[in-house]
Design a protein around this motif. Structure first.
Motif, short mmCIF file in Angstrom:
data_model
loop_
_atom_site.label_atom_id
_atom_site.label_comp_id
_atom_site.label_asym_id
_atom_site.label_seq_id
_atom_site.Cartn_x
_atom_site.Cartn_y
_atom_site.Cartn_z
N GLU A 67 0.75 -1.21 0.09
CA GLU A 67 0.19 -0.01 0.04
C GLU A 67 0.95 1.15 -0.02
O GLU A 67 0.48 2.04 -0.61
CB GLU A 67 -0.99 -0.02 1.21
N LYS A 68 1.90 1.26 0.58
CA LYS A 68 3.01 2.43 0.93
C LYS A 68 3.42 2.59 -0.82
O LYS A 68 3.45 3.69 -0.87
CB LYS A 68 3.99 1.88 1.79
N ASP A 69 3.76 1.65 -1.40
CA ASP A 69 4.37 1.93 -2.71
C ASP A 69 3.49 2.56 -3.39
O ASP A 69 3.89 3.40 -4.20
CB ASP A 69 4.78 0.34 -3.25
N THR A 70 2.24 1.98 -3.40
CA THR A 70 1.42 2.58 -4.31
C THR A 70 1.02 4.11 -3.70
O THR A 70 0.76 4.80 -4.86
CB THR A 70 0.07 1.76 -4.36
N ALA A 71 0.89 4.15 -2.75
CA ALA A 71 0.58 5.53 -2.01
C ALA A 71 1.51 6.63 -2.40
O ALA A 71 1.47 7.49 -2.85
CB ALA A 71 0.43 5.41 -0.50
N ARG A 72 2.81 6.12 -2.59
CA ARG A 72 3.83 7.00 -2.99
C ARG A 72 3.54 7.54 -4.56
O ARG A 72 3.78 8.63 -4.81
CB ARG A 72 5.23 6.32 -2.91
N PHE A 73 3.26 6.63 -5.44
CA PHE A 73 2.90 7.19 -6.66
C PHE A 73 1.82 7.96 -6.60
O PHE A 73 1.72 9.26 -7.37
CB PHE A 73 2.67 6.03 -7.67
N GLY A 74 0.63 7.62 -5.79
CA GLY A 74 -0.56 8.58 -5.53
C GLY A 74 -0.08 9.80 -5.20
O GLY A 74 -0.40 11.13 -5.88
N LYS A 75 1.24 10.28 -4.25
CA LYS A 75 1.34 11.40 -3.62
C LYS A 75 2.25 12.12 -4.93
O LYS A 75 2.10 13.14 -5.01
CB LYS A 75 2.41 11.15 -2.49
N HIS A 76 3.13 11.32 -5.62
CA HIS A 76 3.70 12.13 -6.79
C HIS A 76 2.85 12.63 -7.82
O HIS A 76 3.08 13.69 -8.31
CB HIS A 76 4.47 11.02 -7.57
N ILE A 77 1.60 11.91 -7.94
CA ILE A 77 0.60 12.49 -9.09
C ILE A 77 0.12 13.72 -8.56
O ILE A 77 0.06 14.82 -9.26
CB ILE A 77 -0.27 11.42 -9.39
N ASP A 78 -0.21 13.59 -7.32
CA ASP A 78 -0.78 15.07 -6.50
C ASP A 78 0.23 15.98 -6.75
O ASP A 78 -0.29 17.27 -7.11
CB ASP A 78 -1.18 14.69 -5.00
#
Ligand code: DP6
Length: 345
Positions: A67-78
């Protein structure tokens, strides 16, 4: 529409460690690095209503992302959306992204996989939005920095810096080329003593840098002398100077890591053994070679052609002791491989 980009890791000579703003990855000091020719990461980006990340490892098998890996991409997109807003091009990234990552890099063994992944994401996103807003390399490096600070340097071929800049604007810090790949063909013979994942990632590590009593002195040394010496060494192809300043900076970063609270110990017994054997090789056989380590036990041995065969022979012997060896050299920055546009009738 989709865009695919390829990028390689870069290995720092003056290390990036510690931010003035962790969320936006605004570093405290400048850093420098050499971009490698291999291993590569390829990323395909497509617009998508929701975030979707699929990642395939060096064996071609799909990796289960935490979840942490995926969340990092989410933060990057934001953060990338914030940057597009800053560029008055909000419409460039309207929703989220679907990302397919194919990596030739074993994760977290000290070959800076995040620098290649986020440089490839940034270059692919730049390809995706080019009809709305064409981006310069500096702007693409800012997109990359928002995912991983060191990734800003992998946008460029050869030797590059991450300029810290000042203030808290999203575009205050960016990558910049120092010299192109054909300026100086240095090798990086990489010895990875253990393929175990590191315990504390660099993102968490950066946030602890300020707790070390040696951090302020480190920043002062980089700002007043080391950065200038490193850039000069690269421009003049002065390997002796590069060796002195980069080894000094690497060991200084590890001193900061080891004296932070909590302490971060990335170097293993194997690392220390390899470093001391390399010092012997240099002294006894006059082999031009320098060592540098990031946030892990992996040793990077940089050398010009004159030292290459001896350094490689040394590294091959380490394979018998269970180490993995990668043979890389200065390489190209992140490149767009292709864009596919929808067929319109
Ligand atoms: C020790 O760029 O990996 O490799 O921005 O959180 O992804 P994040 O950190 P990262 O930090 C690099 C740390 C280093 C030194 C360097 O590459 O300069």
């Amino acid at each position: 529409m989709s865009a695919t980009a390829r990028a390689q890791p870069n290995i720092a000579l003056i290390k990036y460690w510690g931010n003035r703003n962790d969320a936006m990855r605004l570093p405290e000091a400048d850093s420098t690095a050499m971009t490698l020719d291999s291993p590569s990461v390829t990323v395909t980006a497509e617009h998508s209503e929701i975030l979707n990340v699929r990642s395939f490892g060096e064996d071609g098998k799909e990796k289960i992302l935490t979840e942490k890996d995926t969340a990092r991409f989410g933060k990057h997109i934001d953060l990338m959306k914030n940057y597009f807003l800053h560029l008055n091009a909000e419409e460039a990234l309207p929703c989220s992204l679907s990302l397919t990552i194919r990596s030739g890099i074993p994760s977290a063994v000290g070959i800076a996989s995040s620098s290649a992944v986020f440089a490839a994401v940034a270059r692919a996103v730049a390809g995706l939005v080019e009809d709305i807003i064409p981006l310069t390399d500096t702007q693409v490096s800012i997109l990359a920095r928002l995912g991983s600070g060191s990734a800003a340097r992998s946008i460029f071929s050869g030797f590059a810096a991450l300029r810290a800049g000042g203030g808290s604007r999203i575009d205050a810090s960016f990558g910049q080329q120092i010299a192109d790949v054909d300026h100086w063909l240095l090798h990086d013979v990489i010895i990875a003593p253990s393929t175990a994942e590191k315990k504390v990632g660099s993102t968490e590590g950066h946030a602890l840098a300020h707790t070390s009593p040696f951090f302020e002195a480190r920043l002062a040394a980089i700002r007043m002398r080391r950065l200038k010496e490193c850039v000069e060494a690269i421009l003049r192809k002065d390997f002796e100077l590069l060796q002195r300043v980069s080894e000094e900076d690497c060991m200084d970063m590890h001193k900061v890591m080891e004296t932070s609270t909590p302490a971060l110990h990335y170097l293993s017994e194997e690392t220390h053994r390899i470093v001391s054997e390399i010092k012997d090789l240099r002294q006894k056989e006059h082999v031009p070679v320098l060592y540098t380590m990031d946030a892990g036990p992996t040793v990077h041995l940089f050398c010009p052609d004159e030292g290459y065969l001896k350094v490689l022979a040394y590294a091959r012997k380490q394979e018998e002791k269970g180490c993995r060896v990668f043979d890389a050299r200065a390489g190209e920055g992140a490149k767009l491989v292709r864009t596919k546009k929808p067929i319109t009738v």
